[in-house]
Design an enzyme around this catalytic site. Sequence first.
Site, short mmCIF file in Angstrom:
data_model
loop_
_atom_site.label_atom_id
_atom_site.label_comp_id
_atom_site.label_asym_id
_atom_site.label_seq_id
_atom_site.Cartn_x
_atom_site.Cartn_y
_atom_site.Cartn_z
N ASN A 30 0.91 -1.25 -0.03
CA ASN A 30 0.22 0.00 0.10
C ASN A 30 0.98 1.38 -0.02
OD1 ASN A 30 -1.71 2.10 0.38
ND2 ASN A 30 -2.54 1.42 2.37
N TRP A 31 1.05 1.84 -1.13
CA TRP A 31 2.05 2.84 -1.23
C TRP A 31 1.36 4.08 -0.68
CZ3 TRP A 31 3.91 2.72 -6.94
CH2 TRP A 31 4.97 1.67 -7.19
N LYS A 32 -0.06 4.15 -0.30
CA LYS A 32 -0.70 5.43 0.35
C LYS A 32 -0.46 6.54 -0.56
CE LYS A 32 -0.22 3.15 4.76
NZ LYS A 32 -0.08 3.40 6.14
N HIS A 49 -9.56 1.21 5.02
CA HIS A 49 -8.48 1.60 5.56
C HIS A 49 -8.49 2.54 6.54
CE1 HIS A 49 -4.12 2.62 6.61
NE2 HIS A 49 -3.87 1.56 5.85
N GLU A 98 -7.02 4.78 7.69
CA GLU A 98 -6.72 6.15 7.53
C GLU A 98 -7.78 6.88 6.77
OE1 GLU A 98 -2.93 5.53 5.44
OE2 GLU A 98 -2.01 5.21 7.26
N GLU A 101 -5.41 -4.69 10.68
CA GLU A 101 -4.35 -3.57 10.89
C GLU A 101 -4.61 -2.73 12.21
OE1 GLU A 101 -2.44 -2.41 6.89
OE2 GLU A 101 -3.76 -1.05 7.23
N GLY A 120 2.36 2.63 10.80
CA GLY A 120 3.35 3.90 10.68
C GLY A 120 3.90 4.10 11.88
N SER A 132 3.39 -1.69 10.66
CA SER A 132 4.88 -1.75 10.73
C SER A 132 5.54 -3.09 10.49
CB SER A 132 4.92 -1.26 12.13
OG SER A 132 4.65 -0.01 12.34
N GLY A 144 2.80 -1.06 4.52
CA GLY A 144 2.84 0.67 4.14
C GLY A 144 4.27 1.17 3.83
N GLY A 145 4.91 1.64 4.65
CA GLY A 145 6.29 2.46 4.60
C GLY A 145 7.27 1.43 3.89
P1 13P Z 1 2.91 0.84 7.94
O1 13P Z 1 3.38 -0.55 7.37
O2 13P Z 1 3.54 1.99 7.13
O3 13P Z 1 2.74 0.66 9.35
O4 13P Z 1 1.41 0.73 7.09
C1 13P Z 1 0.57 -0.10 7.39
C2 13P Z 1 -0.55 0.09 6.37
O5 13P Z 1 -1.26 1.23 6.97
C3 13P Z 1 -0.79 -0.72 5.03
O6 13P Z 1 -2.09 -0.37 4.78
#
Ligand code: 13P
Length: 259
Positions: free
Chosen positions: A9-11, A95, A97, A167, A173, A213, A234-235
């Site tokens: 997930n590149w956001k 998600h 977010e 999640e 994050g 994470s 994510g990251g």
């Molecule tokens: P991180 O891996 O950056 O914690 O993000 C997780 C995430 O929200 C994937 O959708």
Amino acid sequence: MRTPMVVANWKMHGRLAEARELAQAVRDGLKRPRGVEVAICPPFTALAAVAEVLAGSPLMLGAQNCHWEESGAFTGEVSPAMLAELGCRLVVLGHSERRHSSRETDEEIRRKVAAALRHRLQPVLCVGETAEERRQGLTFTVVEGQLRAGLAGLPAEDLVRCTIAYEPVWAIGTGLTATPSQAAEVHGYLRGLLSELGSKESAQAIRILYGGSVKPDNAGSFAQEPEIDGALVGGASLQAASFITIAKKSAAKSGASKE
Ligand code: 13P
């Protein structure tokens, strides 16, 4: 029965040149992934470019959200039909977010899940509790509510086409992760609910990913849990080498599936 899956997930990261470069590096590093399915979810603006890079590779393209309507006066929205046309195979929905910053409701998420399925997109439905909810002992109540609401009304044959991602919001994050056993406990609970919603057999076929994470150095310990069927990253998905390592560590040993 379940092949693990790792989803990037590149956001809101990845201008066109970066997106092409990152997708190409991941493609080169995962030419024939064994025992794991891999998907990349760039921002909408990079979907077409990444689709070109992934053409002919086993890596799947996904989106990070969609609307529930086919078309219409919905300024700024993107429909599942539009995503399917670009070659998307899956879409991340609900998600945290989006639940928190965009105030997405369970009912909207349910409509999105149903709409994605109508367009043969695999929904990756995200559920997870906040730190405060966990502190109050509400983890199971929260994820149960989100799961039941997101999948409400789906016939059993559609249920098995969904993927769930657990999640915990406090792990996203932050560098904090649920321990593999904490995550496995929630995954087991979710699988029990999936049996109630469909059948025991269908619940065994549905993947439940862990997200929050996930990094190259902890991916292996999540993969060892029988209830954890891969990762939503994510990251660490923004660095090709990290994501490739996570995908490899998440693969089922000797190509076997889970359960
Ligand atoms: P991180 O891996 O950056 O914690 O993000 C997780 C995430 O929200 C994937 O959708």
